[in-house]
Design a protein around this motif. Structure first.
Motif, PDB file in Angstrom:
ATOM      1  N   GLN A   4     -11.151   3.375  -0.614  1.00  0.00           N
ATOM      2  CA  GLN A   4      -9.992   2.682  -1.169  1.00  0.00           C
ATOM      3  C   GLN A   4      -8.944   2.363  -0.105  1.00  0.00           C
ATOM      4  O   GLN A   4      -8.383   1.268  -0.088  1.00  0.00           O
ATOM      5  CB  GLN A   4      -9.346   3.503  -2.283  1.00  0.00           C
ATOM      6  CG  GLN A   4      -8.205   2.754  -2.966  1.00  0.00           C
ATOM      7  CD  GLN A   4      -7.623   3.525  -4.127  1.00  0.00           C
ATOM      8  OE1 GLN A   4      -6.951   4.531  -3.935  1.00  0.00           O
ATOM      9  NE2 GLN A   4      -7.873   3.059  -5.340  1.00  0.00           N
ATOM     10  N   GLN A   5      -8.709   3.275   0.806  1.00  0.00           N
ATOM     11  CA  GLN A   5      -7.651   3.045   1.784  1.00  0.00           C
ATOM     12  C   GLN A   5      -8.032   1.970   2.804  1.00  0.00           C
ATOM     13  O   GLN A   5      -7.200   1.172   3.213  1.00  0.00           O
ATOM     14  CB  GLN A   5      -7.276   4.357   2.478  1.00  0.00           C
ATOM     15  CG  GLN A   5      -6.742   5.440   1.536  1.00  0.00           C
ATOM     16  CD  GLN A   5      -5.502   5.034   0.767  1.00  0.00           C
ATOM     17  OE1 GLN A   5      -5.528   4.132  -0.065  1.00  0.00           O
ATOM     18  NE2 GLN A   5      -4.398   5.712   1.051  1.00  0.00           N
ATOM     19  N   ASN A   6      -9.296   1.929   3.193  1.00  0.00           N
ATOM     20  CA  ASN A   6      -9.735   0.848   4.077  1.00  0.00           C
ATOM     21  C   ASN A   6      -9.665  -0.499   3.360  1.00  0.00           C
ATOM     22  O   ASN A   6      -9.279  -1.515   3.949  1.00  0.00           O
ATOM     23  CB  ASN A   6     -11.146   1.107   4.591  1.00  0.00           C
ATOM     24  CG  ASN A   6     -11.163   2.012   5.803  1.00  0.00           C
ATOM     25  OD1 ASN A   6     -10.707   1.649   6.880  1.00  0.00           O
ATOM     26  ND2 ASN A   6     -11.679   3.215   5.636  1.00  0.00           N
ATOM     27  N   LYS A   7     -10.035  -0.505   2.104  1.00  0.00           N
ATOM     28  CA  LYS A   7      -9.939  -1.725   1.302  1.00  0.00           C
ATOM     29  C   LYS A   7      -8.485  -2.182   1.205  1.00  0.00           C
ATOM     30  O   LYS A   7      -8.185  -3.386   1.277  1.00  0.00           O
ATOM     31  CB  LYS A   7     -10.515  -1.458  -0.091  1.00  0.00           C
ATOM     32  CG  LYS A   7     -10.636  -2.678  -0.983  1.00  0.00           C
ATOM     33  CD  LYS A   7     -11.308  -2.271  -2.293  1.00  0.00           C
ATOM     34  CE  LYS A   7     -11.509  -3.468  -3.212  1.00  0.00           C
ATOM     35  NZ  LYS A   7     -12.154  -3.068  -4.503  1.00  0.00           N
ATOM     36  N   LYS A   8      -7.583  -1.232   1.065  1.00  0.00           N
ATOM     37  CA  LYS A   8      -6.160  -1.540   0.961  1.00  0.00           C
ATOM     38  C   LYS A   8      -5.643  -2.181   2.250  1.00  0.00           C
ATOM     39  O   LYS A   8      -4.886  -3.160   2.217  1.00  0.00           O
ATOM     40  CB  LYS A   8      -5.397  -0.243   0.653  1.00  0.00           C
ATOM     41  CG  LYS A   8      -3.979  -0.419   0.177  1.00  0.00           C
ATOM     42  CD  LYS A   8      -3.380   0.933  -0.201  1.00  0.00           C
ATOM     43  CE  LYS A   8      -4.066   1.540  -1.410  1.00  0.00           C
ATOM     44  NZ  LYS A   8      -3.499   2.850  -1.779  1.00  0.00           N
ATOM     45  N   LEU A   9      -6.061  -1.636   3.378  1.00  0.00           N
ATOM     46  CA  LEU A   9      -5.632  -2.189   4.663  1.00  0.00           C
ATOM     47  C   LEU A   9      -6.154  -3.608   4.858  1.00  0.00           C
ATOM     48  O   LEU A   9      -5.452  -4.482   5.385  1.00  0.00           O
ATOM     49  CB  LEU A   9      -6.110  -1.288   5.799  1.00  0.00           C
ATOM     50  CG  LEU A   9      -5.434   0.080   5.900  1.00  0.00           C
ATOM     51  CD1 LEU A   9      -6.193   0.977   6.866  1.00  0.00           C
ATOM     52  CD2 LEU A   9      -3.982  -0.069   6.350  1.00  0.00           C
ATOM     53  N   ILE A  10      -7.384  -3.849   4.425  1.00  0.00           N
ATOM     54  CA  ILE A  10      -7.963  -5.190   4.551  1.00  0.00           C
ATOM     55  C   ILE A  10      -7.254  -6.169   3.630  1.00  0.00           C
ATOM     56  O   ILE A  10      -6.858  -7.269   4.045  1.00  0.00           O
ATOM     57  CB  ILE A  10      -9.475  -5.144   4.244  1.00  0.00           C
ATOM     58  CG1 ILE A  10     -10.211  -4.339   5.323  1.00  0.00           C
ATOM     59  CG2 ILE A  10     -10.052  -6.558   4.147  1.00  0.00           C
ATOM     60  CD1 ILE A  10     -11.651  -4.020   4.972  1.00  0.00           C
ATOM     61  N   ARG A  11      -7.093  -5.795   2.380  1.00  0.00           N
ATOM     62  CA  ARG A  11      -6.486  -6.677   1.380  1.00  0.00           C
ATOM     63  C   ARG A  11      -5.050  -7.053   1.728  1.00  0.00           C
ATOM     64  O   ARG A  11      -4.590  -8.148   1.405  1.00  0.00           O
ATOM     65  CB  ARG A  11      -6.505  -6.008   0.007  1.00  0.00           C
ATOM     66  CG  ARG A  11      -7.853  -5.927  -0.652  1.00  0.00           C
ATOM     67  CD  ARG A  11      -8.225  -7.255  -1.351  1.00  0.00           C
ATOM     68  NE  ARG A  11      -9.449  -7.101  -2.122  1.00  0.00           N
ATOM     69  CZ  ARG A  11      -9.477  -6.757  -3.415  1.00  0.00           C
ATOM     70  NH1 ARG A  11      -8.341  -6.521  -4.065  1.00  0.00           N
ATOM     71  NH2 ARG A  11     -10.624  -6.655  -4.047  1.00  0.00           N
ATOM     72  N   THR A  12      -4.330  -6.149   2.381  1.00  0.00           N
ATOM     73  CA  THR A  12      -2.926  -6.420   2.708  1.00  0.00           C
ATOM     74  C   THR A  12      -2.772  -7.079   4.079  1.00  0.00           C
ATOM     75  O   THR A  12      -1.656  -7.336   4.516  1.00  0.00           O
ATOM     76  CB  THR A  12      -2.100  -5.122   2.668  1.00  0.00           C
ATOM     77  OG1 THR A  12      -2.679  -4.150   3.552  1.00  0.00           O
ATOM     78  CG2 THR A  12      -2.039  -4.560   1.257  1.00  0.00           C
TER      79      THR A  12
END
Length: 219
Positions: A126-134
């Motif tokens: 989830q946190q890697n996805k968050k960094l990518i999405r933002t």
């Protein structure tokens, strides 16, 4: 001593988790027949930490902490896992759509004279996805999580393992985060330097290394 690396928290520091969680929840609740009231939001929020704590302690999986939280919220103790997973996916869709980096993040990261990494109590996926999405993943180095370190903040071991894997000595690293206990006091107990990012001006006001925005960060 010279700072050689900047270790950043993620939620509340780089990404506005609280705003995303609130917006996501208010959009999701009516889809499962619950009014999006302040009381419902407060109840959902209060149920988060006990189950996350069990996951961080390694007693349950990340998926299971979500299921237990949802069972408590819906008061459906016997609901099957598959049903709960499908319901929770609805919340995640709205929560993820609301992810935003704070306005000061990208300019501050671009201006850094040293490499940076993330130390977060969230899950790796989830946190890697968050960094990518933002849109900030390309500005960040390693991402250290409970999953890959085997422990969580405020355990000093989380900081020590992150530093070791990053290749820096603790005294060469500056920890920056919004939670004074987790990101500042715990970091110092592990031998790191630390700065409190107090975005909302809530203190503690006795903290000598306190900034209101990443634009004010000095190394």
């Amino acid at each position: 001593m010279t700072v050689r690396g900047l270790l950043l928290d993620l939620d509340g520091t780089l990404v506005d988790h609280e705003a995303a969680a609130d917006a996501g929840l208010r959009a999701w609740l009516p889809t499962i027949g619950h009014p999006a009231t302040d009381e419902s939001v407060a109840h959902w929020t209060a149920l988060q930490e006990p189950h996350l704590a069990a996951w961080r302690a390694g007693t349950i999986t990340y998926a299971e902490q979500r299921r237990r939280r949802l069972r408590d919220f819906l008061a459906t103790p016997s609901a099957p896992d598959s049903e709960l997973d499908a319901i929770f996916a609805g919340y995640l869709k709205h929560y993820e759509a609301a992810w935003r980096a704070y306005d000061d993040v990208i300019p501050a990261l671009r201006a850094l004279p040293v490499p940076c990494a993330v130390l977060t109590n969230g899950s790796t996926t989830q946190q890697n996805k968050k960094l990518i999405r933002t849109g900030i993943a390309h500005l960040i180095g390693p991402v250290f999580t409970v999953d890959n370190l085997g422990t969580a903040k405020p355990d000093p071991a989380a900081f020590l393992r992150a530093c070791e894997r990053w290749g820096f000595q603790p005294h060469e690293v500056l920890s920056v985060g919004d939670n004074h206990d987790l990101d500042v006091r715990a970091a110092r107990s592990a031998g790191l330097r630390a700065t409190h990012l107090d975005r909302h001006g809530t203190g503690p006001f006795t903290e000598p290394h306190r900034i209101a925005t990443l634009a004010d960060l000095t190394l």
